[in-house]
Design an enzyme around this catalytic site. Structure first.
Site, PDB file in Angstrom:
ATOM      1  N   GLU A 116       0.830  -1.206   0.000  1.00  0.00           N
ATOM      2  CA  GLU A 116       0.000   0.000   0.000  1.00  0.00           C
ATOM      3  C   GLU A 116       0.866   1.259   0.000  1.00  0.00           C
ATOM      4  O   GLU A 116       0.537   2.250  -0.657  1.00  0.00           O
ATOM      5  CB  GLU A 116      -0.930  -0.024   1.213  1.00  0.00           C
ATOM      6  N   GLU A 136      -4.058  -9.988   3.265  1.00  0.00           N
ATOM      7  CA  GLU A 136      -4.890  -9.697   4.432  1.00  0.00           C
ATOM      8  C   GLU A 136      -6.057 -10.658   4.606  1.00  0.00           C
ATOM      9  O   GLU A 136      -6.426 -10.999   5.741  1.00  0.00           O
ATOM     10  CB  GLU A 136      -5.413  -8.253   4.349  1.00  0.00           C
TER      11      GLU A 136
END
Length: 260
Positions: A116, A136
């Site tokens: 990210e 995730e």
């Protein structure tokens, strides 16, 4: 082992600010302290007219960044939330909203929050050993720090594959999909990123800001492009640098940018 004081290394290289994540024993995982240190460095760069680009890399050869420090998270530690200026600046970086271009130099795995962070970079250089992932969902989470926007950088089918399976991309596949701009030998990683930074930094600061915002908006929010295009036309085409660019071209010399 590194201490909090040197979890982020910062140095000037010409017109670039080189930031090095420096927690190699923890695979450069993100803590609240490291997030704020990065944010503080972004603010420093934005307040220095001599800095034209940020280069973001990491210590060690195992990981660029393993994302959130899960040990700290599990123990209820500071994971970098809040609205203080440094934290806000960090998340502006992850959204690609810094005042100057950012270039990622990836020397290992970049997963979760580490990827990210890279998505906020405008250009990405990687070693052949680098890998990229958003795992995730395998941990009962989802890429809540902007990773779900991966589809703005690679095809939708590949973005869904990454997020739904949690599996990694190799550096070569990341290059083939357009996430990575260049795959280089480890010894050439930072030099290649700095070469990009130098070429970017030779352009006019206002022009860079306009290009960065408008190109990203064309992908992420096309409804805003017309309004922002009008804004940047009035700013850039009437600037001192626009006159300087034309004058330097006619005089066959390098332009001397002022950023106004």
């Amino acid at each position: 082992m590194t201490t909090r004081a040197n979890e982020l290394l910062s140095r000037r290289q010409g017109s670039s600010l080189v930031l090095t994540l420096n927690r190699p024993e923890a695979r450069n995982a993100l803590t609240g302290h490291l997030i704020r240190a990065i944010g503080d460095a972004v603010i420093e760069a934005e307040n220095d007219p001599e800095i034209r680009a940020i280069v973001l890399t990491a210590s060690g050869d195992r990981a660029f960044c393993a994302g959130m420090d899960l040990r700290s998270f599990a123990e209820g530690g500071d994971i970098g939330t809040g609205d203080d200026p440094a934290t806000t600046a960090y998340y502006r970086l992850t959204r690609g909203e810094t005042a100057m271009p950012a270039i990622g130099a990836v020397n290992g795995v970049a997963i979760g929050g580490g990827l990210e962070l890279l998505l906020g970079c405008d250009l990405i250089v990687a070693t052949a050993e680098a890998r990229f992932g958003l795992p995730e969902a395998k941990r009962g989470l989802f890429p809540g720090g902007g990773g779900t926007g991966i589809g703005t950088r690679i095809p939708l089918s590949a973005a869904l594959e990454m997020t739904l399976t949690g599996e990694f991309l190799s550096a070569q596949r990341a290059f083939d999909l357009g996430l990575v701009n260049a795959v280089v030998a480890a010894d050439d990683l930072v030099a290649t990123a700095l070469d990009y930074a130098g070429r970017v930094g030779s352009c006019a600061p206002l022009s860079l800001a306009a290009c960065k915002e408008l190109v990203r908006l064309a992908v992420t929010d096309p409804s805003q492009v017309t309004e922002r295009l009008s804004h940047w036309q009035s700013v850039v085409f009437t600037s001192e640098d626009a006159i300087e660019g034309a004058t330097a071209f006619m005089q066959k010399r390098q332009p001397r940018w002022k950023g106004r």
